[in-house]
Design an enzyme around this catalytic site. Structure first.
Site, PDB file in Angstrom:
ATOM      1  N   LYS A 154      14.089  62.225  40.792  1.00  0.00           N
ATOM      2  CA  LYS A 154      12.635  61.982  39.860  1.00  0.00           C
ATOM      3  C   LYS A 154      12.932  62.712  38.814  1.00  0.00           C
ATOM      4  O   LYS A 154      13.875  63.783  38.762  1.00  0.00           O
ATOM      5  CB  LYS A 154      11.411  62.491  40.844  1.00  0.00           C
ATOM      6  CG  LYS A 154      11.511  64.005  41.244  1.00  0.00           C
ATOM      7  CD  LYS A 154      11.129  65.004  40.298  1.00  0.00           C
ATOM      8  CE  LYS A 154      11.258  66.473  40.876  1.00  0.00           C
ATOM      9  NZ  LYS A 154      11.377  67.450  40.045  1.00  0.00           N
TER      10      LYS A 154
ATOM     11  N   ASP B  93       7.298  68.994  46.375  1.00  0.00           N
ATOM     12  CA  ASP B  93       7.720  68.024  45.878  1.00  0.00           C
ATOM     13  C   ASP B  93       7.855  66.600  46.786  1.00  0.00           C
ATOM     14  O   ASP B  93       7.885  65.618  46.362  1.00  0.00           O
ATOM     15  CB  ASP B  93       9.139  67.916  44.935  1.00  0.00           C
ATOM     16  CG  ASP B  93       8.918  68.719  43.785  1.00  0.00           C
ATOM     17  OD1 ASP B  93       7.789  68.818  43.152  1.00  0.00           O
ATOM     18  OD2 ASP B  93       9.988  68.770  43.078  1.00  0.00           O
TER      19      ASP B  93
END
Length: 277
Positions: free
Chosen positions: A12, A136
């Site tokens: 990401k 996350d």
């Protein structure tokens, strides 16, 4: 015969990162936009009937730091399943780069074993388990590019242009805890809206701190900024630039000094861990 399934665990990017406050438990309140890349680790899973979790990797990752094993055991504890798993990780995403590789591996483990162990847990439940492993992890279970607040667990879907990115790793490992605990980190950014971000009024507040502590990151940023606006992702060390075409990104990559690693990847609004699953 034991069946093996291969699942992807994508990287990401944080397109920006603002710290807006600090909570009593030490976690930071933040605002960010997460976008997935089509650059992925691969994990092979097969089910065991003896509750053992065996994980092999192509890295020197210490077992105490292995979020894959932690994720599998957390899922076992939550569901009281007696099943286990053999897991093989083929790692591509740089560690300590701000690309979320460890969190992505953990999320994919939760998603895959929820299916393979036939547990039937909802996405919300998996996200609640995931946040116990790291801030996350929920975005990778959520599987959609998102505007994030809280510690990164409050997610609102956004649709972004699926442009191409050149990502550079300047060959240093930046520990997240070191940056978030640094006294120079800006922790009082005013809240912004998506409109502010689209107008260019955003930054990564960790960038200044990381550049002071890790000159390699500053050098890479300065180099990449010659060609296209560059930014650090997460707490570093990776930096990136957004390009409209793959050819533009590859053109810059071809000039990359040999002392750094880099790759070109396309942005994705949906995580490849959840596509076609």
């Amino acid at each position: 015969m034991t069946t093996t399934q291969t699942w992807l665990a994508p990287a990401k990017l944080n397109l920006f990162l603002h710290i807006t406050g600090r909570r009593p438990d030490g976690y930071h309140e933040l605002q960010t936009i997460f976008q997935f890349l089509d650059y992925c680790d691969e994990l092979d899973f097969s089910v065991r009937d003896d509750s053992e979790i065996h994980c092999q990797t192509n890295t020197d990752l210490a077992s105490d730091d292995n979020l894959i094993v932690k994720a599998a055991k957390l899922l076992q504890q939550h569901t009281q399943t007696t099943l286990g798993a053999n897991i093989q990780l083929r790692k591509k995403i740089p560690m300590g780069g701000g690309l979320g590789g460890g969190s992505s591996n953990a999320a994919t483990t939760l998603l895959a074993l929820n299916e393979l162990w036939e547990l039937g847990l909802s996405q919300d439940t998996l996200q609640q388990l995931g946040v116990q492993l790291g801030a996350d992890v929920p975005i990778f279970i959520y599987g959609q590019s998102a505007w994030a607040e809280g510690i990164g667990e409050r997610l609102e879907p956004v649709t972004l242009s699926e442009d191409w990115f050149l990502v550079i790793h300047p060959n240093c490992h930046v520990p997240t805890g070191e940056i978030f605990s640094n006294k120079l980190l800006t922790r009082d950014k005013p809240l912004i809206t998506i409109a502010h971000f689209l107008a260019g009024n955003s930054e990564n507040v960790c960038e200044t701190v990381v550049c002071q502590l890790y000159p390699e990151v500053k050098e890479a940023l300065d180099w990449l900024n010659q060609f296209n606006p560059a930014r650090m992702t997460g707490t570093g060390a990776c930096i990136f630039t957004q390009c409209k075409t793959q050819e533009q990104a590859q053109h810059i990559l071809a000039k990359l000094p040999s002392k750094w690693q880099g790759f070109v990847s396309q942005g994705r609004n949906r995580s490849l861990a959840t596509v076609n699953k």
